[in-house]
Scaffold this active site. Structure first.
Site, PDB file in Angstrom:
ATOM      1  N   GLY A  12      30.852  22.597  81.046  1.00 36.39           N
ATOM      2  CA  GLY A  12      31.265  22.604  82.440  1.00 36.39           C
ATOM      3  C   GLY A  12      30.608  23.669  83.296  1.00 36.39           C
ATOM      4  O   GLY A  12      31.155  24.070  84.320  1.00 36.39           O
ATOM      5  N   HIS A 109      20.185  15.720  85.733  1.00 40.59           N
ATOM      6  CA  HIS A 109      19.398  15.545  84.513  1.00 40.59           C
ATOM      7  C   HIS A 109      18.487  16.762  84.369  1.00 40.59           C
ATOM      8  O   HIS A 109      17.815  17.146  85.350  1.00 40.59           O
ATOM      9  CB  HIS A 109      18.585  14.241  84.574  1.00 40.59           C
ATOM     10  CG  HIS A 109      17.807  14.006  83.322  1.00 40.59           C
ATOM     11  ND1 HIS A 109      18.389  13.538  82.170  1.00 40.59           N
ATOM     12  CD2 HIS A 109      16.500  14.220  83.034  1.00 40.59           C
ATOM     13  CE1 HIS A 109      17.463  13.477  81.221  1.00 40.59           C
ATOM     14  NE2 HIS A 109      16.312  13.868  81.719  1.00 40.59           N
ATOM     15  N   ALA A 179      17.799  26.021  88.226  1.00 42.04           N
ATOM     16  CA  ALA A 179      17.631  24.710  88.883  1.00 42.04           C
ATOM     17  C   ALA A 179      18.952  23.948  88.994  1.00 42.04           C
ATOM     18  O   ALA A 179      19.434  23.674  90.104  1.00 42.04           O
ATOM     19  CB  ALA A 179      16.612  23.867  88.111  1.00 42.04           C
TER      20      ALA A 179
HETATM   21  C1  GRF Z   1      23.192  20.637  80.675  1.00 38.71           C
HETATM   22  O1  GRF Z   1      21.978  20.751  79.947  1.00 38.71           O
HETATM   23  C2  GRF Z   1      23.041  19.580  81.728  1.00 38.71           C
HETATM   24  O2  GRF Z   1      21.723  19.490  82.212  1.00 38.71           O
HETATM   25  C3  GRF Z   1      23.328  18.340  80.976  1.00 38.71           C
HETATM   26  O3  GRF Z   1      24.453  18.691  80.160  1.00 38.71           O
HETATM   27  C4  GRF Z   1      24.264  20.065  79.745  1.00 38.71           C
HETATM   28  C5  GRF Z   1      25.568  20.830  79.803  1.00 38.71           C
HETATM   29  O4  GRF Z   1      26.043  20.820  81.109  1.00 38.71           O
HETATM   30  N1  GRF Z   1      23.556  17.246  81.879  1.00 38.71           N
HETATM   31  P1  GRF Z   1      27.457  21.568  81.501  1.00 38.71           P
HETATM   32  O5  GRF Z   1      27.317  23.025  81.092  1.00 38.71           O
HETATM   33  O6  GRF Z   1      28.555  20.888  80.710  1.00 38.71           O
HETATM   34  O7  GRF Z   1      27.582  21.398  82.981  1.00 38.71           O
END
Ligand code: GRF
Length: 200
Positions: A12, A109, A179
């Site tokens: 998250g 992504h 990013a």
């Molecule tokens: C990240 O690498 C994001 O790019 C991908 O899921 C991974 C974890 O995201 N979509 P988060 O920390 O759960 O937001």
């Protein structure tokens, strides 16, 4: 004010960036009303609670795909959600679901689409592929979700340098920090303002 739901499957950190941007006044046209996790143990639900937002576990494995989507649609409808944000969300949504929220679902992504995107490219696998290919620049993309994995219209992108000695984990952290956490809040505000404008 556009009511937003954020769908998650993990830590998250993108959700956190969006909530902090909202609280800093960088997201003014929408508000995250609801955070949903599709599996047990997602820290994203704790983050939601820390920010005083409704947090719901919908265990896709236990429910099965059909019941999962049925319950998801029910919750989104009852909460009058107008924008669905996929933040580290790993469940592939059905075409029927996507059609119900056509041009109202956005996804982050961790590469510059079309590179290292599409079926099978998610999480660390994306950064492993970028390092294998030897690209010097990578980054992140926010795009509208359609029936093609990572195939919807691109909304925002931000480039990140690949450094000598990068491991997939180090590169993932840099891409998130430099990013993802920058462009995702911008994209949420852009889409919320667009939806509000269409209502006027
Ligand atoms: C990240 O690498 C994001 O790019 C991908 O899921 C991974 C974890 O995201 N979509 P988060 O920390 O759960 O937001």
């Amino acid at each position: 004010m556009v009511r937003i739901a954020v769908l998650t499957s993990g830590g998250g950190t993108n959700l956190e960036a969006i909530l902090c941007a909202e609280e800093a006044g960088e997201i003014r046209s929408g508000r995250v009303e609801l955070v949903i996790a599709d599996r047990e143990g997602c820290h994203s639900l704790k983050r939601a609670e820390n920010h005083g937002r409704k947090a719901i576990l919908l265990d896709r494995k236990k429910l099965g795909r059909a019941a999962f989507e049925e319950k998801l649609l029910e919750i989104l409808k009852s909460e009058n959600i107008a924008l669905v944000v996929l933040a580290g969300f790993l469940t592939i949504l059905s075409e029927a679901f996507i059609r119900r929220y056509s041009d109202r679902i956005i996804n982050i992504h961790p590469s510059l689409i079309p590179s290292f995107s599409g079926k099978g490219f998610y999480g660390l696998k994306v950064h492993e592929a970028a390092l294998m290919r030897g690209v010097k620049i990578t980054g992140a993309t926010v795009h509208l979700v359609n029936e093609i994995p990572d195939g919807g219209r691109i909304l925002f992108q931000k480039a990140v340098n690949v450094e000598d000695g990068d491991t997939p984990e180090i590169l993932q952290q840099r891409v998130m920090r430099e990013a993802e956490w920058v462009i995702f809040p911008k994209a949420v505000e852009y889409m919320s303002a667009k939806i509000e404008g269409e209502r006027a």
